[in-house]
Scaffold this motif. Structure first.
Motif, short mmCIF file in Angstrom:
data_model
loop_
_atom_site.label_atom_id
_atom_site.label_comp_id
_atom_site.label_asym_id
_atom_site.label_seq_id
_atom_site.Cartn_x
_atom_site.Cartn_y
_atom_site.Cartn_z
N LEU A 128 0.91 -1.09 -0.01
CA LEU A 128 -0.12 0.04 -0.02
C LEU A 128 1.02 1.22 0.21
N PHE A 129 0.74 2.18 -0.94
CA PHE A 129 1.29 3.33 -1.04
C PHE A 129 0.07 4.46 -0.56
N TYR A 130 0.18 4.84 0.59
CA TYR A 130 -0.55 5.70 1.43
C TYR A 130 -0.22 7.20 1.18
N LEU A 131 -0.69 8.19 0.24
CA LEU A 131 -0.36 9.46 0.12
C LEU A 131 -1.65 10.35 0.65
N ASP A 132 -1.10 10.83 1.65
CA ASP A 132 -2.11 11.62 2.58
C ASP A 132 -1.40 12.89 3.41
N GLY A 133 -2.18 13.65 3.52
CA GLY A 133 -1.68 14.99 4.50
C GLY A 133 -1.79 14.76 5.98
N HIS A 134 -2.45 13.50 6.48
CA HIS A 134 -2.46 12.72 7.58
C HIS A 134 -2.02 11.54 7.50
N THR A 135 -1.61 11.00 8.96
CA THR A 135 -1.04 9.59 8.71
C THR A 135 -2.21 8.76 8.82
N ASP A 136 -3.59 9.29 9.68
CA ASP A 136 -4.55 8.26 9.86
C ASP A 136 -4.23 6.98 10.53
N TYR A 137 -3.01 7.14 11.31
CA TYR A 137 -2.76 5.84 12.05
C TYR A 137 -2.57 6.06 13.50
N ILE A 138 -3.95 5.99 13.96
CA ILE A 138 -4.14 6.22 15.38
C ILE A 138 -5.20 5.30 15.98
N PRO A 139 -5.16 4.93 17.20
CA PRO A 139 -6.24 3.98 17.81
C PRO A 139 -7.49 4.92 18.22
N ASP A 172 -11.92 18.10 3.97
CA ASP A 172 -12.55 17.88 5.29
C ASP A 172 -11.60 18.57 6.49
N SER A 173 -10.52 18.20 6.38
CA SER A 173 -9.66 18.73 7.22
C SER A 173 -8.30 19.37 6.74
N ARG A 174 -8.10 20.71 6.40
CA ARG A 174 -7.24 21.51 5.92
C ARG A 174 -5.91 21.58 6.43
N MET A 175 -5.01 21.39 5.67
CA MET A 175 -3.46 21.55 6.12
C MET A 175 -2.88 22.50 5.25
N GLU A 176 -2.24 23.43 5.68
CA GLU A 176 -1.70 24.66 4.92
C GLU A 176 -0.56 23.93 4.04
N ASP A 177 0.29 23.38 4.50
CA ASP A 177 1.43 22.81 3.57
C ASP A 177 1.10 21.57 2.91
N VAL A 195 3.02 8.50 3.28
CA VAL A 195 3.88 9.45 2.62
C VAL A 195 3.16 10.75 2.57
N GLY A 196 3.53 11.96 2.88
CA GLY A 196 3.12 13.25 2.92
C GLY A 196 2.36 13.95 4.15
N ILE A 240 5.56 0.31 9.56
CA ILE A 240 5.32 1.27 8.35
C ILE A 240 6.64 2.05 7.91
N HIS A 241 6.98 2.22 6.57
CA HIS A 241 8.00 3.18 6.06
C HIS A 241 7.29 4.60 6.03
N TYR A 242 7.72 5.26 6.80
CA TYR A 242 7.05 6.59 6.86
C TYR A 242 7.94 7.73 6.47
N PHE A 243 7.14 8.47 5.63
CA PHE A 243 7.80 9.85 5.23
C PHE A 243 6.96 10.95 5.45
N ASP A 244 7.05 11.73 6.40
CA ASP A 244 6.21 13.12 6.67
C ASP A 244 6.73 14.00 5.53
N LEU A 245 5.98 15.12 5.27
CA LEU A 245 6.16 16.14 4.08
C LEU A 245 7.53 16.38 3.97
N GLU A 246 8.23 16.92 5.21
CA GLU A 246 9.72 17.32 5.16
C GLU A 246 10.54 16.27 4.60
#
Length: 303
Positions: free
Chosen positions: A118-129, A241-246, A172-173, A191-197
Protein backbone atom coordinates in the motif's frame (compact mmCIF):
# COMPACT_ATOMS: atom_id res chain seq x y z
CA UNK A 1 -0.62 -1.66 -25.07
CA UNK A 2 -2.41 0.48 -22.50
CA UNK A 3 -4.46 -1.32 -19.86
CA UNK A 4 -8.23 -1.03 -19.75
CA UNK A 5 -9.59 1.09 -16.90
CA UNK A 6 -12.49 0.21 -14.62
CA UNK A 7 -14.04 2.85 -12.37
CA UNK A 8 -15.58 1.84 -9.06
CA UNK A 9 -17.72 4.54 -7.49
CA UNK A 10 -18.00 4.43 -3.70
CA UNK A 11 -19.96 7.55 -2.63
CA UNK A 12 -19.55 6.79 1.08
CA UNK A 13 -19.37 9.42 3.83
CA UNK A 14 -20.07 7.61 7.12
CA UNK A 15 -16.38 7.65 8.05
CA UNK A 16 -16.55 11.41 8.59
CA UNK A 17 -18.18 13.45 11.35
CA UNK A 18 -20.27 16.23 9.85
CA UNK A 19 -19.46 19.83 10.65
CA UNK A 20 -22.01 22.05 12.38
CA UNK A 21 -23.02 23.78 9.15
CA UNK A 22 -23.45 20.52 7.23
CA UNK A 23 -26.40 18.20 6.78
CA UNK A 24 -23.85 15.52 5.97
CA UNK A 25 -20.31 15.50 4.52
CA UNK A 26 -20.38 16.30 0.81
CA UNK A 27 -17.65 13.83 -0.19
CA UNK A 28 -20.35 11.35 -1.24
CA UNK A 29 -20.95 13.58 -4.28
CA UNK A 30 -17.39 13.16 -5.56
CA UNK A 31 -17.92 10.48 -8.24
CA UNK A 32 -20.77 12.42 -9.86
CA UNK A 33 -18.83 15.67 -9.48
CA UNK A 34 -15.79 14.27 -11.28
CA UNK A 35 -18.04 12.95 -14.03
CA UNK A 36 -19.66 16.38 -14.42
CA UNK A 37 -16.28 17.99 -15.10
CA UNK A 38 -15.20 15.39 -17.65
CA UNK A 39 -13.07 12.98 -15.66
CA UNK A 40 -14.83 9.82 -16.78
CA UNK A 41 -14.84 10.99 -20.38
CA UNK A 42 -11.18 11.90 -20.16
CA UNK A 43 -10.00 8.44 -19.13
CA UNK A 44 -12.60 6.44 -21.12
CA UNK A 45 -13.23 3.56 -18.70
CA UNK A 46 -14.22 0.20 -20.14
CA UNK A 47 -16.55 -0.40 -17.18
CA UNK A 48 -18.13 1.61 -14.37
CA UNK A 49 -19.40 0.00 -11.18
CA UNK A 50 -21.15 1.71 -8.27
CA UNK A 51 -22.13 0.85 -4.71
CA UNK A 52 -24.61 3.22 -3.11
CA UNK A 53 -24.06 4.12 0.53
CA UNK A 54 -26.54 3.89 3.41
CA UNK A 55 -28.20 6.97 4.85
CA UNK A 56 -25.84 9.21 6.80
CA UNK A 57 -25.81 8.94 10.60
CA UNK A 58 -23.36 9.71 13.42
CA UNK A 59 -23.84 6.77 15.76
CA UNK A 60 -21.02 6.43 18.29
CA UNK A 61 -20.29 2.86 19.37
CA UNK A 62 -18.66 2.46 22.79
CA UNK A 63 -17.34 -1.04 22.13
CA UNK A 64 -15.28 -0.13 19.06
CA UNK A 65 -14.71 3.51 20.03
CA UNK A 66 -15.73 4.83 16.60
CA UNK A 67 -18.77 6.16 14.79
CA UNK A 68 -20.87 4.00 12.49
CA UNK A 69 -18.74 0.85 12.72
CA UNK A 70 -21.46 -1.57 11.67
CA UNK A 71 -22.47 0.45 8.60
CA UNK A 72 -18.79 0.75 7.67
CA UNK A 73 -18.16 -2.98 8.08
CA UNK A 74 -21.24 -3.89 6.01
CA UNK A 75 -20.29 -1.46 3.26
CA UNK A 76 -16.68 -2.68 3.23
CA UNK A 77 -17.85 -6.26 2.73
CA UNK A 78 -20.13 -5.27 -0.15
CA UNK A 79 -17.37 -3.12 -1.62
CA UNK A 80 -14.93 -6.02 -1.46
CA UNK A 81 -17.45 -8.33 -3.13
CA UNK A 82 -18.02 -5.84 -5.95
CA UNK A 83 -14.29 -5.48 -6.57
CA UNK A 84 -13.62 -9.22 -6.47
CA UNK A 85 -16.53 -9.92 -8.83
CA UNK A 86 -15.37 -7.37 -11.40
CA UNK A 87 -11.58 -7.09 -11.16
CA UNK A 88 -9.31 -8.15 -14.00
CA UNK A 89 -5.57 -8.65 -13.75
CA UNK A 90 -5.12 -6.74 -17.02
CA UNK A 91 -7.16 -3.75 -15.83
CA UNK A 92 -6.31 -0.60 -13.89
CA UNK A 93 -8.87 -0.20 -11.09
CA UNK A 94 -9.84 3.34 -10.14
CA UNK A 95 -11.79 3.77 -6.89
CA UNK A 96 -13.65 7.05 -6.39
CA UNK A 97 -14.73 7.91 -2.84
CA UNK A 98 -16.12 9.01 -0.59
CA UNK A 99 -14.12 9.35 2.52
CA UNK A 100 -10.95 7.46 3.46
CA UNK A 101 -12.82 4.63 5.16
CA UNK A 102 -13.45 3.11 1.70
CA UNK A 103 -9.85 1.87 1.98
CA UNK A 104 -11.14 -0.90 4.25
CA UNK A 105 -13.25 -2.45 1.50
CA UNK A 106 -10.44 -2.17 -1.04
CA UNK A 107 -8.06 -3.74 1.46
CA UNK A 108 -10.43 -6.65 2.14
CA UNK A 109 -10.57 -7.43 -1.57
CA UNK A 110 -6.82 -7.24 -2.05
CA UNK A 111 -6.10 -9.47 0.96
CA UNK A 112 -8.17 -12.17 -0.73
CA UNK A 113 -6.18 -11.78 -3.95
CA UNK A 114 -2.74 -12.17 -2.40
CA UNK A 115 -0.04 -10.19 -0.61
CA UNK A 116 -0.29 -6.53 -1.61
CA UNK A 117 1.56 -3.38 -0.71
CA UNK A 118 0.00 0.00 0.00
CA UNK A 119 1.31 3.42 -1.01
CA UNK A 120 -0.60 5.75 1.30
CA UNK A 121 -0.39 9.35 0.05
CA UNK A 122 -2.15 11.61 2.53
CA UNK A 123 -1.80 14.90 4.39
CA UNK A 124 -2.35 12.93 7.62
CA UNK A 125 -1.10 9.58 8.85
CA UNK A 126 -4.57 8.29 9.74
CA UNK A 127 -2.68 5.85 11.94
CA UNK A 128 -4.13 6.25 15.42
CA UNK A 129 -6.22 4.12 17.80
CA UNK A 130 -9.76 5.29 18.64
CA UNK A 131 -8.64 6.72 22.00
CA UNK A 132 -6.62 9.41 20.17
CA UNK A 133 -9.45 10.41 17.84
CA UNK A 134 -11.46 13.45 19.01
CA UNK A 135 -14.22 12.75 16.47
CA UNK A 136 -14.41 8.96 16.37
CA UNK A 137 -14.47 9.16 12.58
CA UNK A 138 -13.02 6.08 10.89
CA UNK A 139 -11.75 8.22 8.00
CA UNK A 140 -9.07 9.46 10.40
CA UNK A 141 -8.08 5.93 11.44
CA UNK A 142 -8.28 3.97 8.19
CA UNK A 143 -4.55 3.28 7.81
CA UNK A 144 -4.45 1.98 11.38
CA UNK A 145 -7.42 -0.29 10.76
CA UNK A 146 -6.16 -1.84 7.51
CA UNK A 147 -2.81 -2.61 9.14
CA UNK A 148 -4.38 -4.14 12.26
CA UNK A 149 -4.53 -1.32 14.85
CA UNK A 150 -7.99 -0.90 16.38
CA UNK A 151 -10.95 -3.01 17.44
CA UNK A 152 -11.13 -6.55 16.08
CA UNK A 153 -14.55 -5.96 14.56
CA UNK A 154 -12.97 -3.52 12.12
CA UNK A 155 -9.43 -4.87 11.85
CA UNK A 156 -10.31 -8.56 11.53
CA UNK A 157 -13.36 -8.71 9.23
CA UNK A 158 -13.86 -12.30 8.07
CA UNK A 159 -10.65 -13.27 9.93
CA UNK A 160 -8.44 -11.49 7.37
CA UNK A 161 -6.30 -9.36 9.75
CA UNK A 162 -4.08 -7.66 8.80
CA UNK A 163 -5.31 -6.58 5.40
CA UNK A 164 -1.87 -5.06 4.70
CA UNK A 165 1.28 -5.91 6.63
CA UNK A 166 2.87 -2.80 8.12
CA UNK A 167 6.23 -3.52 6.51
CA UNK A 168 4.49 -3.47 3.10
CA UNK A 169 3.13 0.06 3.60
CA UNK A 170 4.59 3.46 2.73
CA UNK A 171 2.82 6.37 4.49
CA UNK A 172 3.79 9.52 2.61
CA UNK A 173 3.07 13.25 2.91
CA UNK A 174 1.82 13.81 6.46
CA UNK A 175 1.84 17.54 7.30
CA UNK A 176 0.33 17.19 10.78
CA UNK A 177 3.64 16.82 12.59
CA UNK A 178 3.20 19.08 15.65
CA UNK A 179 1.47 16.47 17.82
CA UNK A 180 4.08 14.07 19.21
CA UNK A 181 1.48 11.57 20.43
CA UNK A 182 -0.19 11.51 17.01
CA UNK A 183 3.06 11.03 15.10
CA UNK A 184 4.46 8.68 17.72
CA UNK A 185 1.94 6.00 16.80
CA UNK A 186 3.28 5.57 13.28
CA UNK A 187 6.90 6.03 14.34
CA UNK A 188 6.46 3.03 16.62
CA UNK A 189 5.07 0.89 13.80
CA UNK A 190 6.86 -0.99 11.03
CA UNK A 191 5.38 1.27 8.37
CA UNK A 192 7.84 3.10 6.08
CA UNK A 193 7.03 6.68 7.03
CA UNK A 194 7.90 9.86 5.11
CA UNK A 195 6.34 13.02 6.52
CA UNK A 196 6.17 16.03 4.21
CA UNK A 197 9.62 17.32 5.17
CA UNK A 198 11.30 13.94 4.73
CA UNK A 199 9.41 13.32 1.49
CA UNK A 200 10.94 16.49 0.09
CA UNK A 201 14.38 15.50 1.35
CA UNK A 202 14.18 11.99 -0.07
CA UNK A 203 12.69 13.18 -3.36
CA UNK A 204 9.25 12.58 -4.81
CA UNK A 205 10.20 10.18 -7.56
CA UNK A 206 12.82 8.47 -5.42
CA UNK A 207 10.25 7.76 -2.69
CA UNK A 208 8.03 6.06 -5.25
CA UNK A 209 11.01 4.10 -6.55
CA UNK A 210 11.96 3.08 -3.00
CA UNK A 211 8.45 1.69 -2.60
CA UNK A 212 8.70 -0.25 -5.87
CA UNK A 213 12.03 -1.67 -4.73
CA UNK A 214 10.42 -2.80 -1.48
CA UNK A 215 7.58 -4.47 -3.42
CA UNK A 216 10.16 -6.29 -5.52
CA UNK A 217 12.25 -7.38 -2.53
CA UNK A 218 9.15 -8.65 -0.67
CA UNK A 219 7.93 -10.42 -3.81
CA UNK A 220 4.49 -8.85 -3.45
CA UNK A 221 1.64 -9.84 -5.76
CA UNK A 222 0.94 -6.18 -6.43
CA UNK A 223 0.20 -2.88 -4.75
CA UNK A 224 -2.49 -0.25 -4.34
CA UNK A 225 -2.32 3.56 -4.13
CA UNK A 226 -4.46 5.60 -1.74
CA UNK A 227 -4.64 9.31 -2.62
CA UNK A 228 -6.31 11.66 -0.16
CA UNK A 229 -6.40 15.02 -1.92
CA UNK A 230 -5.63 16.83 1.34
CA UNK A 231 -1.98 15.91 0.68
CA UNK A 232 -2.04 18.80 -1.81
CA UNK A 233 -1.22 22.38 -0.80
CA UNK A 234 -4.15 24.28 0.61
CA UNK A 235 -3.83 26.96 -2.07
CA UNK A 236 -4.63 24.41 -4.80
CA UNK A 237 -6.90 22.02 -2.84
CA UNK A 238 -8.69 23.71 0.09
CA UNK A 239 -11.96 21.83 -0.55
CA UNK A 240 -11.31 19.03 1.93
CA UNK A 241 -12.54 17.91 5.34
CA UNK A 242 -9.38 18.67 7.32
CA UNK A 243 -7.30 21.44 5.76
CA UNK A 244 -3.53 21.67 6.14
CA UNK A 245 -1.65 24.72 4.86
CA UNK A 246 1.42 22.91 3.57
CA UNK A 247 1.46 20.07 1.07
CA UNK A 248 2.64 19.01 -2.35
CA UNK A 249 1.87 20.63 -5.71
CA UNK A 250 0.73 19.05 -8.97
CA UNK A 251 4.24 18.62 -10.34
CA UNK A 252 5.17 16.77 -7.14
CA UNK A 253 2.05 14.63 -7.54
CA UNK A 254 3.10 13.67 -11.06
CA UNK A 255 6.60 12.79 -9.87
CA UNK A 256 5.22 10.49 -7.19
CA UNK A 257 2.39 8.84 -9.09
CA UNK A 258 3.94 8.32 -12.54
CA UNK A 259 6.44 5.60 -11.55
CA UNK A 260 3.76 3.82 -9.54
CA UNK A 261 0.91 3.92 -12.03
CA UNK A 262 3.01 2.75 -14.99
CA UNK A 263 4.29 -0.23 -13.02
CA UNK A 264 2.64 -3.49 -14.10
CA UNK A 265 2.13 -4.51 -10.45
CA UNK A 266 -0.16 -1.54 -9.74
CA UNK A 267 -3.69 -2.82 -9.04
CA UNK A 268 -5.16 0.65 -8.98
CA UNK A 269 -5.68 4.02 -7.35
CA UNK A 270 -8.18 5.29 -4.79
CA UNK A 271 -9.22 8.98 -4.60
CA UNK A 272 -10.86 10.39 -1.48
CA UNK A 273 -11.97 13.49 0.47
CA UNK A 274 -12.48 16.14 -2.24
CA UNK A 275 -15.77 17.76 -1.17
CA UNK A 276 -17.86 19.33 -3.97
CA UNK A 277 -19.87 21.34 -1.44
CA UNK A 278 -16.76 23.49 -0.85
CA UNK A 279 -16.10 23.97 -4.58
CA UNK A 280 -19.45 24.94 -6.07
CA UNK A 281 -17.93 26.29 -9.30
CA UNK A 282 -15.34 23.55 -9.72
CA UNK A 283 -12.45 26.02 -9.50
CA UNK A 284 -10.22 23.60 -7.61
CA UNK A 285 -11.68 20.42 -9.04
CA UNK A 286 -10.90 21.16 -12.68
CA UNK A 287 -7.08 21.49 -12.36
CA UNK A 288 -7.08 18.32 -10.26
CA UNK A 289 -9.00 16.43 -12.93
CA UNK A 290 -6.76 17.73 -15.72
CA UNK A 291 -3.66 16.62 -13.82
CA UNK A 292 -5.03 13.20 -12.97
CA UNK A 293 -6.16 12.51 -16.54
CA UNK A 294 -2.64 13.28 -17.79
CA UNK A 295 -1.11 10.97 -15.18
CA UNK A 296 -3.48 8.08 -15.82
CA UNK A 297 -3.39 8.40 -19.60
CA UNK A 298 0.40 8.52 -19.83
CA UNK A 299 0.87 6.69 -23.16
CA UNK A 300 2.77 3.47 -23.80
CA UNK A 301 4.08 3.09 -20.25
CA UNK A 302 1.55 0.95 -18.42
CA UNK A 303 1.63 -2.44 -20.11
Amino acid sequence: MKKDISIFEFPFNLGLTKKEDETEPGVKKLPDWLRKFGFHQGISPKSIFRLEAPEYVMDFDKETGVRNPYQIIEYAKKQSELILKNFNKDTFHLMLGGDCSILIGSALALKQLGHFGLFYLDGHTDYIPPKLSPSGGVAGMDLAIVSGLGHQKLTNIDGLKPYFKEEHIFCVGNAETDDDEYVGEILNSKIHYFDLENLRKNGFRKTAEDFLRMAEEKNLDGFFIHLDVDVLKDEIMPVVDSRMEDGIDYENLKEILMPLIVDERCFGLEITILDPDYDTEGIYTQPFIETLIKIINKPSKRI
